[in-house]
Design a protein around this motif. Structure first.
Motif, PDB file in Angstrom:
ATOM      1  N   ILE A 115     -37.567  77.198  98.015  1.00  0.00           N
ATOM      2  CA  ILE A 115     -36.582  77.946  97.196  1.00  0.00           C
ATOM      3  C   ILE A 115     -36.147  77.061  96.085  1.00  0.00           C
ATOM      4  CG2 ILE A 115     -34.226  78.884  97.539  1.00  0.00           C
ATOM      5  CD1 ILE A 115     -34.464  78.755 100.539  1.00  0.00           C
ATOM      6  N   LYS A 116     -36.121  77.870  94.849  1.00  0.00           N
ATOM      7  CA  LYS A 116     -36.065  76.786  93.501  1.00  0.00           C
ATOM      8  C   LYS A 116     -34.652  76.614  93.422  1.00  0.00           C
ATOM      9  CE  LYS A 116     -40.084  78.809  91.300  1.00  0.00           C
ATOM     10  NZ  LYS A 116     -40.492  79.496  89.987  1.00  0.00           N
ATOM     11  N   LYS A 117     -33.577  77.314  93.666  1.00  0.00           N
ATOM     12  CA  LYS A 117     -32.299  76.992  93.359  1.00  0.00           C
ATOM     13  C   LYS A 117     -31.294  77.171  94.662  1.00  0.00           C
ATOM     14  CE  LYS A 117     -30.699  81.710  92.246  1.00  0.00           C
ATOM     15  NZ  LYS A 117     -29.705  82.374  91.371  1.00  0.00           N
ATOM     16  N   HIS A 118     -30.513  76.439  94.818  1.00  0.00           N
ATOM     17  CA  HIS A 118     -29.432  76.321  95.929  1.00  0.00           C
ATOM     18  C   HIS A 118     -28.616  77.656  96.113  1.00  0.00           C
ATOM     19  CE1 HIS A 118     -27.867  73.631  98.730  1.00  0.00           C
ATOM     20  NE2 HIS A 118     -26.742  74.241  98.828  1.00  0.00           N
ATOM     21  N   LEU A 119     -28.821  77.894  97.232  1.00  0.00           N
ATOM     22  CA  LEU A 119     -27.951  79.616  97.538  1.00  0.00           C
ATOM     23  C   LEU A 119     -26.759  79.026  98.190  1.00  0.00           C
ATOM     24  CD1 LEU A 119     -31.081  81.114  99.581  1.00  0.00           C
ATOM     25  CD2 LEU A 119     -30.415  81.359  97.171  1.00  0.00           C
ATOM     26  N   TRP A 120     -25.692  79.888  97.581  1.00  0.00           N
ATOM     27  CA  TRP A 120     -24.413  79.583  98.113  1.00  0.00           C
ATOM     28  C   TRP A 120     -23.992  80.907  98.679  1.00  0.00           C
ATOM     29  CZ3 TRP A 120     -22.290  75.006  98.693  1.00  0.00           C
ATOM     30  CH2 TRP A 120     -22.818  74.054  97.839  1.00  0.00           C
ATOM     31  N   CYS A 121     -23.225  80.931  99.808  1.00  0.00           N
ATOM     32  CA  CYS A 121     -22.455  81.989 100.411  1.00  0.00           C
ATOM     33  C   CYS A 121     -21.398  82.678  99.413  1.00  0.00           C
ATOM     34  CB  CYS A 121     -21.987  82.014 101.750  1.00  0.00           C
ATOM     35  SG  CYS A 121     -21.151  83.177 102.480  1.00  0.00           S
ATOM     36  N   PRO A 122     -21.355  83.790  98.858  1.00  0.00           N
ATOM     37  CA  PRO A 122     -20.073  84.321  98.026  1.00  0.00           C
ATOM     38  C   PRO A 122     -18.845  83.934  98.749  1.00  0.00           C
ATOM     39  CG  PRO A 122     -21.507  86.079  98.550  1.00  0.00           C
ATOM     40  CD  PRO A 122     -22.053  84.950  99.162  1.00  0.00           C
ATOM     41  N   CYS A 123     -18.686  83.938 100.116  1.00  0.00           N
ATOM     42  CA  CYS A 123     -17.222  83.729 100.858  1.00  0.00           C
ATOM     43  C   CYS A 123     -17.051  82.291 100.604  1.00  0.00           C
ATOM     44  CB  CYS A 123     -17.427  84.207 102.124  1.00  0.00           C
ATOM     45  SG  CYS A 123     -17.569  86.052 102.127  1.00  0.00           S
ATOM     46  N   ASP A 124     -18.047  81.324 100.315  1.00  0.00           N
ATOM     47  CA  ASP A 124     -17.762  79.906 100.500  1.00  0.00           C
ATOM     48  C   ASP A 124     -17.131  79.643  99.107  1.00  0.00           C
ATOM     49  OD1 ASP A 124     -17.495  77.151 100.886  1.00  0.00           O
ATOM     50  OD2 ASP A 124     -19.593  76.720 100.688  1.00  0.00           O
ATOM     51  N   LYS A 125     -15.577  79.415  99.114  1.00  0.00           N
ATOM     52  CA  LYS A 125     -15.113  79.303  97.603  1.00  0.00           C
ATOM     53  C   LYS A 125     -15.284  77.756  97.158  1.00  0.00           C
ATOM     54  CE  LYS A 125     -13.634  83.526  97.462  1.00  0.00           C
ATOM     55  NZ  LYS A 125     -14.602  84.415  96.931  1.00  0.00           N
ATOM     56  N   SER A 126     -15.388  76.715  98.281  1.00  0.00           N
ATOM     57  CA  SER A 126     -15.541  75.434  97.766  1.00  0.00           C
ATOM     58  C   SER A 126     -16.762  74.906  96.737  1.00  0.00           C
ATOM     59  CB  SER A 126     -15.443  74.491  99.035  1.00  0.00           C
ATOM     60  OG  SER A 126     -16.799  74.596  99.865  1.00  0.00           O
ATOM     61  N   LYS A 127     -17.825  75.690  97.210  1.00  0.00           N
ATOM     62  CA  LYS A 127     -19.115  75.281  96.340  1.00  0.00           C
ATOM     63  C   LYS A 127     -19.425  73.816  96.070  1.00  0.00           C
ATOM     64  CE  LYS A 127     -19.865  79.817  94.688  1.00  0.00           C
ATOM     65  NZ  LYS A 127     -19.265  80.655  95.734  1.00  0.00           N
ATOM     66  N   VAL A 128     -18.891  73.026  96.996  1.00  0.00           N
ATOM     67  CA  VAL A 128     -19.432  71.734  96.870  1.00  0.00           C
ATOM     68  C   VAL A 128     -20.486  70.903  97.252  1.00  0.00           C
ATOM     69  CG1 VAL A 128     -16.681  70.929  97.027  1.00  0.00           C
ATOM     70  CG2 VAL A 128     -18.139  70.910  99.087  1.00  0.00           C
ATOM     71  N   ASP A 129     -20.975  69.743  97.102  1.00  0.00           N
ATOM     72  CA  ASP A 129     -22.244  69.339  97.415  1.00  0.00           C
ATOM     73  C   ASP A 129     -22.364  69.458  98.715  1.00  0.00           C
ATOM     74  OD1 ASP A 129     -22.898  68.667  94.890  1.00  0.00           O
ATOM     75  OD2 ASP A 129     -22.548  66.737  94.995  1.00  0.00           O
ATOM     76  N   GLY A 130     -23.425  70.094  99.221  1.00  0.00           N
ATOM     77  CA  GLY A 130     -23.592  70.200 100.622  1.00  0.00           C
ATOM     78  C   GLY A 130     -24.212  71.677 100.902  1.00  0.00           C
ATOM     79  N   ASP A 131     -24.263  71.804 102.165  1.00  0.00           N
ATOM     80  CA  ASP A 131     -25.264  73.163 102.537  1.00  0.00           C
ATOM     81  C   ASP A 131     -24.234  74.385 102.810  1.00  0.00           C
ATOM     82  OD1 ASP A 131     -27.816  72.046 102.021  1.00  0.00           O
ATOM     83  OD2 ASP A 131     -27.902  71.642 104.084  1.00  0.00           O
ATOM     84  N   ALA A 132     -24.320  75.385 102.358  1.00  0.00           N
ATOM     85  CA  ALA A 132     -23.488  76.594 102.727  1.00  0.00           C
ATOM     86  C   ALA A 132     -23.912  77.294 103.638  1.00  0.00           C
ATOM     87  CB  ALA A 132     -23.262  77.616 101.525  1.00  0.00           C
ATOM     88  N   TYR A 133     -25.387  76.885 104.328  1.00  0.00           N
ATOM     89  CA  TYR A 133     -26.197  77.449 105.372  1.00  0.00           C
ATOM     90  C   TYR A 133     -26.899  76.343 105.921  1.00  0.00           C
ATOM     91  CZ  TYR A 133     -25.743  81.602 102.684  1.00  0.00           C
ATOM     92  OH  TYR A 133     -25.162  82.732 101.852  1.00  0.00           O
ATOM     93  N   VAL A 134     -27.039  76.248 107.138  1.00  0.00           N
ATOM     94  CA  VAL A 134     -27.867  75.482 107.948  1.00  0.00           C
ATOM     95  C   VAL A 134     -28.836  76.186 108.845  1.00  0.00           C
ATOM     96  CG1 VAL A 134     -25.999  73.711 107.953  1.00  0.00           C
ATOM     97  CG2 VAL A 134     -26.070  75.414 109.988  1.00  0.00           C
ATOM     98  N   ILE A 135     -29.720  75.414 109.597  1.00  0.00           N
ATOM     99  CA  ILE A 135     -30.722  76.055 110.579  1.00  0.00           C
ATOM    100  C   ILE A 135     -30.155  75.499 111.909  1.00  0.00           C
ATOM    101  CG2 ILE A 135     -32.909  76.027 111.255  1.00  0.00           C
ATOM    102  CD1 ILE A 135     -32.854  77.088 108.362  1.00  0.00           C
TER     103      ILE A 135
END
Length: 107
Positions: A74-94
């Motif tokens: 995946i070329k760019k980091h994906l963020w959930c639109p509901c996650d307002k913080s958007k700080v370093d880290g994952d918006a998604y996990v496996i």
């Protein structure tokens, strides 16, 4: 004067009916984007596993960040639109069942 008040009352009633629908459509579109992101992550994860690529960290945890970046799946980091913080880290996990999960939605 009475006519103006009637027109204002009708506009207020229409706004009161329409506003909750607009909010609902916004939440539904955010959920649609989140589901699309989860599908992209699942496809990248399966592709990585088929190629024998390890997506686990040193601690054995599976993270989406191992799939994201230049030269990865995946070329760019994906963020959930509901996650307002958007700080370093994952918006998604496996998850443990090898399915991607959204942290903001918990599913």
């Amino acid at each position: 004067m009475v006519e103006v008040m009637i027109v204002v009352a009708i506009i207020a009633i229409l706004a009161a009916v329409a506003l909750p629908n607009f909010i609902q459509y916004g939440k539904r579109s955010q959920m649609t984007v989140c589901i699309a992101n989860l599908k992209v992550i699942q496809a990248a994860y399966e592709h990585a596993k088929l190629n024998g690529y390890s997506v686990s960290g040193d601690d054995g945890q599976v993270s989406v960040s191992y799939l994201v970046g230049e030269g990865k799946y995946i070329k760019k980091h994906l963020w959930c639109p509901c996650d307002k913080s958007k700080v370093d880290g994952d918006a998604y996990v496996i998850g443990e069942d090898e399915q991607p999960l959204c942290i903001a939605h918990g599913s």
